[in-house]
Design a protein around this motif. Structure first.
Motif, PDB file in Angstrom:
ATOM      1  N   LEU A   1      42.247  36.857  35.959  1.00 32.89           N
ATOM      2  CA  LEU A   1      41.536  37.237  37.166  1.00 32.89           C
ATOM      3  C   LEU A   1      40.065  36.925  36.986  1.00 32.89           C
ATOM      4  O   LEU A   1      39.546  36.952  35.870  1.00 32.89           O
ATOM      5  CB  LEU A   1      41.689  38.740  37.415  1.00 32.89           C
TER       6      LEU A   1
ATOM      7  N   ALA B   1      37.026  41.010  39.349  1.00 35.14           N
ATOM      8  CA  ALA B   1      38.302  41.707  39.511  1.00 35.14           C
ATOM      9  C   ALA B   1      38.746  42.320  38.192  1.00 35.14           C
ATOM     10  O   ALA B   1      39.276  43.419  38.163  1.00 35.14           O
ATOM     11  CB  ALA B   1      39.373  40.755  40.036  1.00 35.14           C
TER      12      ALA B   1
ATOM     13  N   ALA C   1      44.879  33.885  45.859  1.00 38.28           N
ATOM     14  CA  ALA C   1      43.506  34.194  46.230  1.00 38.28           C
ATOM     15  C   ALA C   1      42.696  34.532  44.987  1.00 38.28           C
ATOM     16  O   ALA C   1      43.226  34.989  43.980  1.00 38.28           O
ATOM     17  CB  ALA C   1      43.493  35.375  47.202  1.00 38.28           C
ATOM     18  N   ARG C   2      41.409  34.273  45.040  1.00 40.83           N
ATOM     19  CA  ARG C   2      40.476  34.568  43.949  1.00 40.83           C
ATOM     20  C   ARG C   2      40.831  33.834  42.665  1.00 40.83           C
ATOM     21  O   ARG C   2      40.474  34.261  41.584  1.00 40.83           O
ATOM     22  CB  ARG C   2      40.421  36.059  43.670  1.00 40.83           C
TER      23      ARG C   2
ATOM     24  N   CYS D   1      43.621  33.631  41.119  1.00 42.41           N
ATOM     25  CA  CYS D   1      44.664  34.265  40.318  1.00 42.41           C
ATOM     26  C   CYS D   1      45.909  33.398  40.282  1.00 42.41           C
ATOM     27  O   CYS D   1      46.251  32.759  41.254  1.00 42.41           O
ATOM     28  CB  CYS D   1      45.059  35.612  40.920  1.00 42.41           C
TER      29      CYS D   1
ATOM     30  N   ARG E   1      46.116  48.149  43.060  1.00 41.75           N
ATOM     31  CA  ARG E   1      45.541  47.774  44.349  1.00 41.75           C
ATOM     32  C   ARG E   1      44.035  47.563  44.220  1.00 41.75           C
ATOM     33  O   ARG E   1      43.380  48.165  43.384  1.00 41.75           O
ATOM     34  CB  ARG E   1      45.856  48.838  45.397  1.00 41.75           C
TER      35      ARG E   1
ATOM     36  N   HIS F   1      42.576  44.627  43.469  1.00 45.00           N
ATOM     37  CA  HIS F   1      42.230  43.613  42.471  1.00 45.00           C
ATOM     38  C   HIS F   1      42.672  42.214  42.873  1.00 45.00           C
ATOM     39  O   HIS F   1      42.673  41.307  42.050  1.00 45.00           O
ATOM     40  CB  HIS F   1      42.833  43.982  41.112  1.00 45.00           C
ATOM     41  N   GLY F   2      43.084  42.027  44.119  1.00 44.60           N
ATOM     42  CA  GLY F   2      43.426  40.695  44.609  1.00 44.60           C
ATOM     43  C   GLY F   2      44.897  40.334  44.579  1.00 44.60           C
ATOM     44  O   GLY F   2      45.260  39.245  45.020  1.00 44.60           O
TER      45      GLY F   2
ATOM     46  N   ALA G   1      46.295  39.912  48.239  1.00 39.90           N
ATOM     47  CA  ALA G   1      45.771  38.688  48.858  1.00 39.90           C
ATOM     48  C   ALA G   1      46.413  37.453  48.235  1.00 39.90           C
ATOM     49  O   ALA G   1      46.720  36.483  48.935  1.00 39.90           O
ATOM     50  CB  ALA G   1      44.251  38.635  48.713  1.00 39.90           C
ATOM     51  N   ALA G   2      46.641  37.481  46.928  1.00 39.76           N
ATOM     52  CA  ALA G   2      47.275  36.342  46.255  1.00 39.76           C
ATOM     53  C   ALA G   2      48.728  36.180  46.708  1.00 39.76           C
ATOM     54  O   ALA G   2      49.183  35.062  46.963  1.00 39.76           O
ATOM     55  CB  ALA G   2      47.205  36.524  44.734  1.00 39.76           C
TER      56      ALA G   2
ATOM     57  N   LYS H   1      48.646  34.856  50.343  1.00 39.11           N
ATOM     58  CA  LYS H   1      48.264  33.440  50.387  1.00 39.11           C
ATOM     59  C   LYS H   1      49.410  32.548  49.937  1.00 39.11           C
ATOM     60  O   LYS H   1      49.696  31.524  50.547  1.00 39.11           O
ATOM     61  CB  LYS H   1      47.031  33.186  49.528  1.00 39.11           C
TER      62      LYS H   1
ATOM     63  N   LEU I   1      43.919  43.417  55.585  1.00 34.68           N
ATOM     64  CA  LEU I   1      44.316  42.261  54.774  1.00 34.68           C
ATOM     65  C   LEU I   1      44.953  41.200  55.663  1.00 34.68           C
ATOM     66  O   LEU I   1      44.590  40.025  55.613  1.00 34.68           O
ATOM     67  CB  LEU I   1      45.300  42.691  53.678  1.00 34.68           C
TER      68      LEU I   1
END
Length: 158
Positions: free
Chosen positions: A4, A8, A29-30, A32, A86, A88-89, A92-93, A96, A124
């Motif tokens: 990460l 994060a 996302a981010r 990861c 929750r 920490h991305g 979203a990952a 995505k 989100l």
């Protein structure tokens, strides 16, 4: 396998978090890495089970599958991240990766249901471009909780 991003990881209490790659090769996302399946999951070109992992432990999951009645629609089911993971991305990952798979598979739209009171999840999905689709409806008969259908248009811009 990528860790990460520093911010994060810092929020994760200094743990070096990871989202392990099961299949594919996509980044979530981010930056990861995202697990794209479980050893016990059966995948096909019609569905995609997704698992987010940190340091070898599953911390989130989602399941994207083509709609049985509409071959251009993908449903997103079972989106969940462990409470301690929750923020920490991972969600979203997962989202995505599901959207990317749906687009690459030729879907024109993706839909999901979210509890109307779940503001964090709604934000989100809204950030990802999902919009309310229809009126809220009861989660099940006799249940006071309401669910909101949301939809994302995946059609290429013309």
């Amino acid at each position: 396998m990528a860790t990460l991003p520093d911010a994060a990881a810092a929020r994760a209490g200094g743990r070096a978090g990871r989202l392990r790659q099961h299949a594919g090769g996509r980044r979530g996302a981010r930056g990861c890495r995202l697990g794209l399946g479980l050893g016990l999951a059966v995948t096909s070109n019609r569905d995609r089970p997704l698992v987010a992992e940190y340091d070898g432990s599953a911390v989130g999951l989602a399941w994207a599958t083509f709609d049985a009645a509409d071959p251009l629609l993908v449903n997103l089911f079972q989106m969940w991240v462990a409470p301690e993971s929750r923020g920490h991305g991972a969600a979203a990952a997962l989202l995505k990766a599901a959207v990317d798979w749906a687009r690459a598979s030729g879907a024109r739209a993706m839909q999901l249901g979210v509890l109307s009171e779940n503001d964090t999840a709604r934000r989100l999905y809204e950030r990802a471009g999902f919009r309310d689709h229809g009126a809220p409806f009861p989660v099940r008969p006799g249940d006071a909780r309401m669910e909101q259908a949301m939809r994302l248009d995946l059609a290429p811009a013309s």
